[in-house]
Design a protein around this motif. Sequence first.
Motif, PDB file in Angstrom:
ATOM      1  N   GLU A 178       0.810  -1.212   0.000  1.00 19.26           N
ATOM      2  CA  GLU A 178       0.000   0.000   0.000  1.00 19.26           C
ATOM      3  C   GLU A 178       0.844   1.262   0.000  1.00 19.26           C
ATOM      4  O   GLU A 178       0.448   2.262  -0.619  1.00 19.26           O
ATOM      5  N   GLU A 179       1.976   1.254   0.687  1.00 20.29           N
ATOM      6  CA  GLU A 179       2.767   2.472   0.826  1.00 20.29           C
ATOM      7  C   GLU A 179       3.947   2.539  -0.140  1.00 20.29           C
ATOM      8  O   GLU A 179       4.363   3.638  -0.522  1.00 20.29           O
ATOM      9  N   HIS A 180       4.485   1.376  -0.530  1.00 17.86           N
ATOM     10  CA  HIS A 180       5.721   1.387  -1.311  1.00 17.86           C
ATOM     11  C   HIS A 180       5.587   0.736  -2.679  1.00 17.86           C
ATOM     12  O   HIS A 180       6.593   0.593  -3.391  1.00 17.86           O
ATOM     13  N   ARG A 181       4.398   0.310  -3.045  1.00 19.15           N
ATOM     14  CA  ARG A 181       4.130  -0.260  -4.375  1.00 19.15           C
ATOM     15  C   ARG A 181       5.016  -1.452  -4.696  1.00 19.15           C
ATOM     16  O   ARG A 181       5.444  -1.658  -5.829  1.00 19.15           O
ATOM     17  N   ILE A 182       5.304  -2.270  -3.681  1.00 22.92           N
ATOM     18  CA  ILE A 182       6.043  -3.518  -3.876  1.00 22.92           C
ATOM     19  C   ILE A 182       5.057  -4.667  -3.705  1.00 22.92           C
ATOM     20  O   ILE A 182       4.414  -4.794  -2.668  1.00 22.92           O
ATOM     21  N   TYR A 238       3.785  -0.024 -10.865  1.00 25.47           N
ATOM     22  CA  TYR A 238       3.923  -1.266 -10.101  1.00 25.47           C
ATOM     23  C   TYR A 238       4.662  -2.254 -10.993  1.00 25.47           C
ATOM     24  O   TYR A 238       4.278  -2.448 -12.154  1.00 25.47           O
ATOM     25  N   VAL A 239       5.716  -2.869 -10.465  1.00 26.09           N
ATOM     26  CA  VAL A 239       6.545  -3.766 -11.261  1.00 26.09           C
ATOM     27  C   VAL A 239       6.589  -5.134 -10.582  1.00 26.09           C
ATOM     28  O   VAL A 239       6.923  -5.235  -9.394  1.00 26.09           O
ATOM     29  N   THR A 240       6.244  -6.175 -11.341  1.00 24.30           N
ATOM     30  CA  THR A 240       6.267  -7.538 -10.813  1.00 24.30           C
ATOM     31  C   THR A 240       7.084  -8.430 -11.752  1.00 24.30           C
ATOM     32  O   THR A 240       7.544  -7.993 -12.806  1.00 24.30           O
ATOM     33  N   SER A 241       7.238  -9.681 -11.367  1.00 26.67           N
ATOM     34  CA  SER A 241       7.954 -10.639 -12.215  1.00 26.67           C
ATOM     35  C   SER A 241       7.188 -10.852 -13.524  1.00 26.67           C
ATOM     36  O   SER A 241       5.964 -10.961 -13.539  1.00 26.67           O
TER      37      SER A 241
END
Length: 286
Positions: free
Chosen positions: A24-28, A209-212
């Motif tokens: 929510e706070e760090h977009r991880i 937002y970055v994911t695998s």
Amino acid sequence: MIRIHILEGKAFVWNCADVRRIREEHRIVGTLVGALARKPRQNVRLGLPLQLLPEEARLLVEKGLGTLFKNAASPPLEDDTGQDPSTLKEVAAYQKELEESYWEQLKLATEQRKIILHTLAERIAQGRAKKRQQKEEMGASPSKPADLESNVVFPRESMMVQLATERKHPGQEEVVNWHVPSPDWPYTGQQDHEIRYSVFTSLWEQGYYVTSGSKFGGDFLVYPGDPMRFHAHYVAICISKDEPFSLSDIISASRLGTNVKKTVLLCSVDQDGTAVFTSLQWSGIQ
């Protein structure tokens, strides 16, 4: 400070509040990899811990938001006579807690059975009367009705046991120095990791937002918002600036992006460490 646990080069977050704060706070985003306590034999919905990509974990540490930890080497097991008295005391307290939980659940099961029997009392009475009448017609002596409320069977194997998702006493831990390559953190200095991290950081700092991206044949998937609400717009493929990239690879990447309705980003890093992006879209023959 977010506690990131390192195990064999993989980063995990066990605390539920930290997992929520990271997203929510760090977009991880990370990936949940743990089994649910109530449904352990499925892999559709998973729970804690949250596994982070090396780039995600490094970003949190570099921003001063988290710290990498690992468990210290455990001492060799000993028999009960050589154990620490405090450990034996904790084991006894745990056994006592399990016993109290069993009797409490037995009490609740008995009360629940009484409620069910009260609801079905009329049907039970009719069934008993019918059986009594059948026995009288056959000339058999009626048997004494059993007390249903007293026949509560609750084996200990059926009791619910709380499964902790975080250790109450973490024990001895060591801080992992991510600046130096080691078996716990082997990524430092690797060219592929440095390129991926520069690209990941650049996209993250732009608000994405970055994911695998392994499921779409890339390094990362790039979302304009939370992946729970948006589809990915880009498939990022990280390559070295000096690495040759053939025309057939370019065509394959662009057609892959078209098939999954996403734009392909060819990502590399300039001499000064700046991430460079080239977008590919397959237009076909017009």
